[in-house]
Write a protein that holds these residues in place. Sequence first.
Motif, mmCIF file in Angstrom:
data_model
loop_
_atom_site.group_PDB
_atom_site.id
_atom_site.type_symbol
_atom_site.label_atom_id
_atom_site.label_comp_id
_atom_site.label_asym_id
_atom_site.label_seq_id
_atom_site.Cartn_x
_atom_site.Cartn_y
_atom_site.Cartn_z
ATOM 1 N N GLY A 178 0.817 -1.216 0.000
ATOM 2 C CA GLY A 178 0.000 0.000 0.000
ATOM 3 C C GLY A 178 0.845 1.258 0.000
ATOM 4 N N ASN A 184 -7.749 4.764 -7.815
ATOM 5 C CA ASN A 184 -7.517 4.743 -6.369
ATOM 6 C C ASN A 184 -6.518 5.800 -5.888
ATOM 7 N N THR A 197 -2.454 10.006 -1.826
ATOM 8 C CA THR A 197 -3.010 8.860 -1.118
ATOM 9 C C THR A 197 -3.397 7.790 -2.124
ATOM 10 N N TRP A 198 -3.349 6.554 -1.669
ATOM 11 C CA TRP A 198 -3.796 5.415 -2.463
ATOM 12 C C TRP A 198 -4.710 4.593 -1.583
ATOM 13 N N THR A 199 -5.868 4.199 -2.115
ATOM 14 C CA THR A 199 -6.836 3.431 -1.344
ATOM 15 C C THR A 199 -6.901 2.015 -1.886
ATOM 16 N N LYS A 222 -7.938 0.103 3.240
ATOM 17 C CA LYS A 222 -7.223 1.151 3.961
ATOM 18 C C LYS A 222 -6.814 2.245 2.989
ATOM 19 N N THR A 223 -6.466 3.391 3.539
ATOM 20 C CA THR A 223 -5.915 4.480 2.745
ATOM 21 C C THR A 223 -4.479 4.708 3.193
ATOM 22 N N TYR A 224 -3.563 4.652 2.231
ATOM 23 C CA TYR A 224 -2.145 4.854 2.504
ATOM 24 C C TYR A 224 -1.727 6.207 1.960
ATOM 25 N N THR A 225 -0.852 6.891 2.691
ATOM 26 C CA THR A 225 -0.422 8.227 2.304
ATOM 27 C C THR A 225 1.074 8.235 2.043
#
Length: 111
Positions: free
Chosen positions: A44, A76, A90-92, A96-99
Motif C-alpha cells: 500500500g 484509487n 493517497t492510495w486506497t 485502507k488508505t495509505y499516504t
Amino acid sequence: MKKLNKKGFTLIELIVVIAILAVLALLLVPQITGYIQASKDSVGAANARTCYSNLMLKAAADEADLAGIKVEDIENCAMVDAKDPSKGATWTGNGKTYTYDPAKASQAPGV
C-alpha cells in the motif's frame, strides 16, 4: 522363540507427533498473519508513492496544474492537497488508505 517384527508406529506415538505439530502450528499462525499484514502495508505504501509519481508525471505531460487532474484518471489515487503537491498523495486499497509524503521520504532513514 519367535522374534516380533515391529513395523510402523504405535497409536500413542502418532498421537504425540500430531499433538506436537498442533502446538507448533498454534505458535506459528499469529506470526504468519502478522507478516502477511506487514506485506500488505508495504504494498500500500509503495502504491501511494507510485500514485504520487504518476500524478506528477501526468501533470507535467499535460502541462497542467494538479487541481485539473481528476481522481478517476488514475485508479484509487488522489492528491492530499491538489494545490500543494508537496503534501503528497493517497492510495486506497485493501480497505485502507495509505499516504505518501515526499517530505518524509526525502529524509535519510533513522533521522
